[in-house]
Design a protein around this motif. Structure first.
Motif, PDB file in Angstrom:
ATOM      1  N   GLU A 243      57.845  76.310  23.560  1.00 25.68           N
ATOM      2  CA  GLU A 243      57.204  74.998  23.570  1.00 25.68           C
ATOM      3  C   GLU A 243      56.276  74.835  24.769  1.00 25.68           C
ATOM      4  O   GLU A 243      55.249  74.160  24.685  1.00 25.68           O
ATOM      5  CB  GLU A 243      58.250  73.886  23.535  1.00 25.68           C
ATOM      6  N   GLY A 244      56.629  75.460  25.887  1.00 23.62           N
ATOM      7  CA  GLY A 244      55.726  75.426  27.033  1.00 23.62           C
ATOM      8  C   GLY A 244      54.402  76.093  26.723  1.00 23.62           C
ATOM      9  O   GLY A 244      53.321  75.589  27.081  1.00 23.62           O
ATOM     10  N   ALA A 245      54.459  77.233  26.027  1.00 27.13           N
ATOM     11  CA  ALA A 245      53.236  77.945  25.639  1.00 27.13           C
ATOM     12  C   ALA A 245      52.434  77.128  24.634  1.00 27.13           C
ATOM     13  O   ALA A 245      51.201  77.033  24.728  1.00 27.13           O
ATOM     14  CB  ALA A 245      53.595  79.311  25.061  1.00 27.13           C
ATOM     15  N   ALA A 246      53.130  76.529  23.649  1.00 26.07           N
ATOM     16  CA  ALA A 246      52.437  75.748  22.625  1.00 26.07           C
ATOM     17  C   ALA A 246      51.741  74.536  23.238  1.00 26.07           C
ATOM     18  O   ALA A 246      50.598  74.207  22.881  1.00 26.07           O
ATOM     19  CB  ALA A 246      53.425  75.303  21.552  1.00 26.07           C
ATOM     20  N   ALA A 247      52.421  73.846  24.166  1.00 26.04           N
ATOM     21  CA  ALA A 247      51.819  72.683  24.818  1.00 26.04           C
ATOM     22  C   ALA A 247      50.609  73.101  25.640  1.00 26.04           C
ATOM     23  O   ALA A 247      49.577  72.411  25.664  1.00 26.04           O
ATOM     24  CB  ALA A 247      52.848  71.989  25.698  1.00 26.04           C
ATOM     25  N   THR A 248      50.710  74.243  26.308  1.00 25.90           N
ATOM     26  CA  THR A 248      49.585  74.756  27.101  1.00 25.90           C
ATOM     27  C   THR A 248      48.379  75.026  26.202  1.00 25.90           C
ATOM     28  O   THR A 248      47.241  74.647  26.520  1.00 25.90           O
ATOM     29  CB  THR A 248      49.988  76.047  27.826  1.00 25.90           C
ATOM     30  N   ARG A 249      48.617  75.661  25.083  1.00 24.05           N
ATOM     31  CA  ARG A 249      47.532  75.991  24.154  1.00 24.05           C
ATOM     32  C   ARG A 249      46.832  74.715  23.663  1.00 24.05           C
ATOM     33  O   ARG A 249      45.612  74.666  23.560  1.00 24.05           O
ATOM     34  CB  ARG A 249      48.087  76.796  22.979  1.00 24.05           C
ATOM     35  N   ARG A 250      47.637  73.678  23.381  1.00 28.04           N
ATOM     36  CA  ARG A 250      47.053  72.433  22.876  1.00 28.04           C
ATOM     37  C   ARG A 250      46.160  71.760  23.922  1.00 28.04           C
ATOM     38  O   ARG A 250      45.034  71.359  23.627  1.00 28.04           O
ATOM     39  CB  ARG A 250      48.163  71.454  22.452  1.00 28.04           C
ATOM     40  N   ALA A 271      55.105  81.196  30.953  1.00 24.14           N
ATOM     41  CA  ALA A 271      54.586  81.243  29.586  1.00 24.14           C
ATOM     42  C   ALA A 271      53.195  80.623  29.519  1.00 24.14           C
ATOM     43  O   ALA A 271      52.299  81.145  28.833  1.00 24.14           O
ATOM     44  CB  ALA A 271      55.532  80.518  28.640  1.00 24.14           C
ATOM     45  N   GLY A 272      52.991  79.512  30.220  1.00 23.65           N
ATOM     46  CA  GLY A 272      51.685  78.869  30.228  1.00 23.65           C
ATOM     47  C   GLY A 272      50.619  79.726  30.876  1.00 23.65           C
ATOM     48  O   GLY A 272      49.472  79.787  30.404  1.00 23.65           O
ATOM     49  N   SER A 273      50.974  80.425  31.944  1.00 22.94           N
ATOM     50  CA  SER A 273      50.032  81.334  32.603  1.00 22.94           C
ATOM     51  C   SER A 273      49.624  82.466  31.662  1.00 22.94           C
ATOM     52  O   SER A 273      48.456  82.887  31.651  1.00 22.94           O
ATOM     53  CB  SER A 273      50.661  81.905  33.876  1.00 22.94           C
ATOM     54  N   ALA A 274      50.587  82.939  30.873  1.00 22.72           N
ATOM     55  CA  ALA A 274      50.277  84.001  29.909  1.00 22.72           C
ATOM     56  C   ALA A 274      49.304  83.499  28.842  1.00 22.72           C
ATOM     57  O   ALA A 274      48.398  84.236  28.417  1.00 22.72           O
ATOM     58  CB  ALA A 274      51.563  84.507  29.268  1.00 22.72           C
ATOM     59  N   VAL A 275      49.473  82.250  28.394  1.00 20.95           N
ATOM     60  CA  VAL A 275      48.554  81.669  27.425  1.00 20.95           C
ATOM     61  C   VAL A 275      47.150  81.571  28.015  1.00 20.95           C
ATOM     62  O   VAL A 275      46.150  81.911  27.354  1.00 20.95           O
ATOM     63  CB  VAL A 275      49.042  80.282  26.971  1.00 20.95           C
ATOM     64  N   ALA A 276      47.054  81.131  29.261  1.00 18.78           N
ATOM     65  CA  ALA A 276      45.741  81.034  29.907  1.00 18.78           C
ATOM     66  C   ALA A 276      45.063  82.404  29.964  1.00 18.78           C
ATOM     67  O   ALA A 276      43.859  82.535  29.680  1.00 18.78           O
ATOM     68  CB  ALA A 276      45.896  80.453  31.310  1.00 18.78           C
ATOM     69  N   ALA A 277      45.832  83.445  30.299  1.00 20.84           N
ATOM     70  CA  ALA A 277      45.268  84.799  30.353  1.00 20.84           C
ATOM     71  C   ALA A 277      44.786  85.240  28.971  1.00 20.84           C
ATOM     72  O   ALA A 277      43.712  85.837  28.831  1.00 20.84           O
ATOM     73  CB  ALA A 277      46.312  85.769  30.897  1.00 20.84           C
ATOM     74  N   GLU A 278      45.568  84.919  27.954  1.00 20.48           N
ATOM     75  CA  GLU A 278      45.194  85.276  26.583  1.00 20.48           C
ATOM     76  C   GLU A 278      43.888  84.596  26.173  1.00 20.48           C
ATOM     77  O   GLU A 278      43.064  85.169  25.453  1.00 20.48           O
ATOM     78  CB  GLU A 278      46.327  84.861  25.645  1.00 20.48           C
ATOM     79  N   CYS A 298      58.605  83.260  39.410  1.00 22.68           N
ATOM     80  CA  CYS A 298      57.400  82.710  40.051  1.00 22.68           C
ATOM     81  C   CYS A 298      56.851  83.662  41.107  1.00 22.68           C
ATOM     82  O   CYS A 298      55.626  83.722  41.319  1.00 22.68           O
ATOM     83  CB  CYS A 298      57.723  81.366  40.713  1.00 22.68           C
ATOM     84  N   ARG A 299      57.731  84.412  41.734  1.00 22.00           N
ATOM     85  CA  ARG A 299      57.305  85.273  42.840  1.00 22.00           C
ATOM     86  C   ARG A 299      56.817  86.638  42.392  1.00 22.00           C
ATOM     87  O   ARG A 299      56.120  87.324  43.147  1.00 22.00           O
ATOM     88  CB  ARG A 299      58.446  85.420  43.844  1.00 22.00           C
ATOM     89  N   VAL A 300      57.175  87.081  41.168  1.00 18.74           N
ATOM     90  CA  VAL A 300      56.732  88.395  40.704  1.00 18.74           C
ATOM     91  C   VAL A 300      55.578  88.294  39.713  1.00 18.74           C
ATOM     92  O   VAL A 300      54.948  89.302  39.383  1.00 18.74           O
ATOM     93  CB  VAL A 300      57.892  89.196  40.068  1.00 18.74           C
ATOM     94  N   THR A 301      55.300  87.089  39.204  1.00 20.33           N
ATOM     95  CA  THR A 301      54.168  86.900  38.303  1.00 20.33           C
ATOM     96  C   THR A 301      52.860  87.070  39.071  1.00 20.33           C
ATOM     97  O   THR A 301      52.779  86.757  40.263  1.00 20.33           O
ATOM     98  CB  THR A 301      54.228  85.491  37.679  1.00 20.33           C
ATOM     99  N   HIS A 302      51.833  87.588  38.401  1.00 18.97           N
ATOM    100  CA  HIS A 302      50.515  87.716  39.041  1.00 18.97           C
ATOM    101  C   HIS A 302      49.530  86.773  38.367  1.00 18.97           C
ATOM    102  O   HIS A 302      49.340  86.841  37.147  1.00 18.97           O
ATOM    103  CB  HIS A 302      50.000  89.158  38.942  1.00 18.97           C
ATOM    104  N   PRO A 303      48.929  85.854  39.134  1.00 18.09           N
ATOM    105  CA  PRO A 303      49.183  85.601  40.554  1.00 18.09           C
ATOM    106  C   PRO A 303      50.534  84.905  40.750  1.00 18.09           C
ATOM    107  O   PRO A 303      51.056  84.275  39.828  1.00 18.09           O
ATOM    108  CB  PRO A 303      48.026  84.676  40.944  1.00 18.09           C
TER     109      PRO A 303
END
Length: 357
Positions: A243-250, A271-278, A298-303
């Motif tokens: 749902e976090g990804a879906a809300a980000t996409r919307r 999940a939202g950061s991954a959507v932005a990258a996509e 949060c600390r291992v995700t890039h950025p």
């Protein structure tokens, strides 16, 4: 199968009567200090432990406290908050030789049914209550049952205001409060200071008290900075990555997309950061991302993600300590958890100049 040692076994090995063993192990008069010490030494050598069910039936404490979680099961597997919370709770309970009885249920009605059953069966001495709700039926029920309880995460009243009136019975329930309003102010200070004027809060479950407090605080802090609901708003989810990804996409597909997103947990932020990258939207070049709860994710995700850092295990320790204090005869009280602090990292930066208005 090994047989559990009994009072009869202790009496036989210590050379005393079963009644003497009972007196010694229950701290009752009737045996000498030397006999009491010998009985306890034999009991320890045999590995004897009191029968919690029998003690409950006799009116003694069960030696356990309960925790019921009424959330969709699929949202729990990857969220670090509850793992850290339970680790803090367990640290205190283990030191006090108190067990934790944990159960996941479908909804708040099922949770209340568990409390009634535990109370009737004397399964627990008290309970820890998570996810306070608006118009929450649980504190009043627990107060009516006479089951000691501590609510975890109740929002701190804003500006020293008095909390909302409680239903009869709820006043006997302790609480550990969190300053969600102060935390949201830190987030808005950071993003507004960077120049962001279009901000969306990807919130959690809408019925939870802390979700409502965060959404209210977002509106208040936005208005204080001259930003209206067309610029800063919240959308609700179930806390899951899906749902976090879906809300980000919307929200990113809108004609005037936000330049900053604030997520109510670490999983949704990743999940939202991954959507932005996509979608080809660079973080933080065109979109800044903030996670409400810091974690290894949060600390291992890039950025690396800017996040609110708080001692979640300490939150659990505080709640367990309060419940044990009440079980020891203390009055119900209110404890305030440590204020979270925002840790700026690489996921937040000023927005592109043409998107600030």
């Amino acid at each position: 199968m090994a047989r559990r040692p009994t009072i009869k076994d202790i009496a036989r090995q210590a050379g005393v009567s079963e009644s003497a063993v009972s007196f010694a192990l229950n701290d009752r008069p009737g045996v000498s200090q030397d006999t009491r010490a010998r009985i306890r030494r034999v009991a320890e050598e045999l590995g004897w432990q009191p029968n919690s069910a029998a003690r409950a039936l006799s009116g003694e404490r069960s030696g356990a406290v309960g925790l019921v979680l009424a959330r969709p099961a699929h949202t729990l597997g990857v969220e670090s908050f509850f793992l850290q919370l339970v680790s803090g709770i367990q640290e205190v309970l283990s030191a006090a030789r108190t067990a934790l009885l944990f159960q996941v249920v479908e909804d708040i009605d099922a949770e209340c049914a568990v409390y009634r059953r535990w109370w009737a069966e004397r399964r627990v001495d008290g309970v820890l209550v998570v996810d306070p709700r608006m118009r929450d039926p649980r504190p009043a029920l627990l107060g009516q049952l006479g089951l000691p309880a501590v609510t975890i995460g109740e929002p701190e009243p804003v500006g020293g205001a008095s909390p909302a009136p409680q239903a009869p019975g709820a006043e006997v329930v302790s609480s550990v409060r969190a300053d969600d309003a102060g935390a949201m102010a830190q987030v808005l200070d950071h993003l507004h200071g960077l120049g962001h004027r279009r901000i969306v809060h990807i919130a959690g479950l809408p019925g939870l008290a802390h979700t409502v407090r965060r959404m209210d605080s977002l509106r208040t802090e936005a208005a204080r900075r001259g930003l209206g609901p067309d610029q800063v708003r919240s959308v609700v989810t179930d806390y899951s990555d899906a749902e976090g990804a879906a809300a980000t996409r919307r929200v990113l597909a809108e004609p005037q997309p936000p330049t900053a997103l604030v997520y109510d947990n670490d999983v949704m932020a990743v999940a939202g950061s991954a959507v932005a990258a996509e979608l080809g939207i660079p973080v933080p070049g065109r979109l800044s991302v903030v996670a409400w709860d810091d974690s290894a994710l949060c600390r291992v995700t890039h950025p690396r993600l800017t996040a609110l850092v708080r001692d979640t295990a300490g939150f659990g320790r505080l709640a367990a300590e309060e419940l044990l204090a009440v079980l020891a005869g203390g009055p119900p009280g209110v404890r305030i958890s440590e204020q979270p602090r925002l840790e700026p990292r690489e996921s937040t930066a000023p927005p592109p100049a043409h998107t600030e208005s």
